[in-house]
Design an enzyme around this catalytic site. Structure first.
Site, short mmCIF file in Angstrom:
data_model
loop_
_atom_site.label_atom_id
_atom_site.label_comp_id
_atom_site.label_asym_id
_atom_site.label_seq_id
_atom_site.Cartn_x
_atom_site.Cartn_y
_atom_site.Cartn_z
N TRP A 130 54.55 46.16 -28.01
CA TRP A 130 55.46 47.36 -28.07
C TRP A 130 55.23 47.79 -29.46
CZ3 TRP A 130 61.00 48.71 -28.31
CH2 TRP A 130 61.26 49.96 -28.32
N ASP A 211 62.77 39.77 -25.14
CA ASP A 211 62.91 41.17 -24.87
C ASP A 211 63.00 41.65 -23.48
OD1 ASP A 211 63.29 43.99 -24.99
OD2 ASP A 211 61.38 44.29 -26.36
N LYS A 246 65.43 51.47 -18.17
CA LYS A 246 64.47 51.85 -16.97
C LYS A 246 64.83 51.58 -15.52
CE LYS A 246 62.06 52.09 -20.67
NZ LYS A 246 60.81 52.18 -21.31
C1 LIG Z 1 59.13 46.28 -24.46
C2 LIG Z 1 60.36 47.39 -24.84
N1 LIG Z 1 61.56 46.82 -25.36
C3 LIG Z 1 62.40 47.58 -25.56
C4 LIG Z 1 62.36 48.81 -25.25
C5 LIG Z 1 63.59 49.63 -25.64
O1 LIG Z 1 64.29 50.58 -24.58
P1 LIG Z 1 65.28 51.39 -24.88
O2 LIG Z 1 65.71 51.24 -26.34
O3 LIG Z 1 64.86 52.76 -24.30
O4 LIG Z 1 66.58 50.84 -23.86
C6 LIG Z 1 61.26 49.34 -24.56
C7 LIG Z 1 61.41 50.84 -24.23
O5 LIG Z 1 60.08 51.37 -24.09
C8 LIG Z 1 60.20 48.55 -24.41
O6 LIG Z 1 58.99 49.11 -23.73
#
Ligand SMILES: Cc1ncc(COP(=O)(O)O)c(C=O)c1O
Length: 397
Positions: A130, A211, A246
């Site tokens: 990511w 993660d 999500k």
């Molecule tokens: C791999 C991964 N980690 C962490 C996140 C963090 O998500 P959020 O900060 O929106 O809860 C995302 C969001 O797209 C992600 O794809």
């Protein structure tokens, strides 16, 4: 004071969404941003969330601060979801959880904690990963390194190369792992690979940081946690950054958690004392509403059943679109084999499209895809599938 500043580059993925919004083409399609879309192309509030939020707001008696690490019951419920209802770690009281603003907040707090307590270690992340991962750990002043992960020819995990790289990692370094639904590739480790990896992590004295942003989007809420649970059976210490963006659709309420697992309660408590220092100096304490909604849903049998059904519906829709996409490409006359898309999990897939093909799709057909060829399968619907596959067939000719 600011005249001399250069403009910072736009965020690659969020910038694409802005360009999509400006595009006036009818039937434009956005497969860029990482947000779940339903069969109508909307990202609605979940029914369970709507009901829980109404209860929470009715019962709310104060807007006073939460503790630095949030509500301990929220932490316990989060661990039960991650590790299983009657998991050995909680039975031994070896874990503590801080409620954080989203998964990103959890990652940044973890990064600051690592810098504060372990200093000059490097953080190893998958190639690719990511895009925000390196940015977050960089911002905390940590060195980032990449281990091989995606095998473009086999369209799977380059496990031997991954293992070889991690075997060379210095003791004490951190290994960032995606629990499931790898972003951006959609390819995950299987149980046997998690076992082999856990043994290397233990033997090499590395600190795993898992993660977990897509629990429930792959094969099921507990199925998706299998790798994490295998790791927990092998190593004593780890960090877990989880997100409810999500699976509860709580994107803008910024709701996630950082869980620290130690060899003993005392070890976890020492780590949490530093995590609390980091939180206090960053944002002081977490935003309450998202966490209260999650707690309400997870503790009310009826709401929980509704939520579990909604997660299952989102997962089934995504996996259904994978199948329909592959079949529709074939029907549109595409000769290349795209069947690997059916095997990938979560919202994302590496399509194998080149940068030139991605540009052609955007400029000629108003189809928006990230430059790497990553597609958000959740952006596909029965209604846009034919337009999408007809355009792809032309671009792939
Ligand atoms: C791999 C991964 N980690 C962490 C996140 C963090 O998500 P959020 O900060 O929106 O809860 C995302 C969001 O797209 C992600 O794809």
């Amino acid at each position: 004071m600011f005249d001399h500043l250069e403009m910072a580059p736009a965020d690659a993925i969020l910038g694409l969404t802005e360009a999509f919004k400006r595009d006036k083409t009818p039937n434009k399609i956005n497969l860029g941003v990482g947000v779940y879309k339903d069969a109508n192309g909307e990202t609605p509030v979940l029914e369970s969330v709507r009901l829980a939020e109404a209860h929470v707001l009715k019962a709310e008696a104060t807007k006073s601060y939460l503790p630095i690490a949030g509500d301990p019951e929220y932490g316990a419920l989060t661990r039960a979801l991650l590790l299983g209802e009657s998991n050995a770690i909680d039975a031994e009281d070896r874990a503590l959880t801080a409620h954080t603003p989203g998964g990103t907040g959890a990652l940044r707090v973890a990064a600051d904690f690592i810098k504060r307590c372990f200093g000059e270690v490097a953080v190893w992340m998958s190639d690719p990963t990511w895009a925000n991962h390196p940015a977050i750990f960089d911002a905390a002043g940590l060195e980032t390194k990449a281990y091989p992960y995606y095998d473009a020819d086999a369209r799977g995990v380059a496990f031997d190369a991954m293992r070889d790289a991690l075997q060379e990692a210095p003791r004490g370094d951190v290994v960032l792992l995606h629990a499931c639904c790898h972003n951006p590739s959609g390819v995950d480790l299987d149980a046997e690979q998690w076992r082999a990896l856990s043994a290397i992590i233990k033997e090499r004295g590395l600190l795993p940081l898992v993660d977990f942003a897509y629990q429930g989007f792959g094969d099921g809420l507990s199925e998706d946690a299998e790798g994490l649970r295998i790791l927990c059976d092998t190593v004593a210490d780890l960090l877990i950054c989880s997100s409810y963006s999500k699976n509860f659709g709580l994107y803008r309420d910024r709701c996630g958690a950082l869980t620290v697992v130690g060899a003993s309660h005392d070890a976890a408590a020492r780590a949490m004392s530093h995590i609390e220092k980091v939180v206090r100096a960053n944002y002081s304490n977490p935003p309450a509403l998202g966490g209260a909604i999650v707690k309400e849903i997870l503790t009310d049998a009826k709401l929980r059943a509704t939520w579990e059904r909604e997660v299952s519906d989102m997962r089934t829709r995504i996996n259904g679109m994978r199948v329909l996409f592959v079949d529709s490409l074939k029907n549109a006359g595409v000769k290349q084999d795209f069947s690997f898309i059916k095997r990938q999990r979560g919202m994302f897939s590496f399509s194998g499209l080149t940068r030139e093909q991605v540009v052609e799709l955007r400029t000629k057909y108003a189809i928006y895809i990230v430059g790497s060829g990553r597609i958000n399968v959740a952006g596909m619907t029965e209604a846009n599938m034919e337009t999408l596959c007809t355009a792809l067939a032309k671009v792939l000719q």
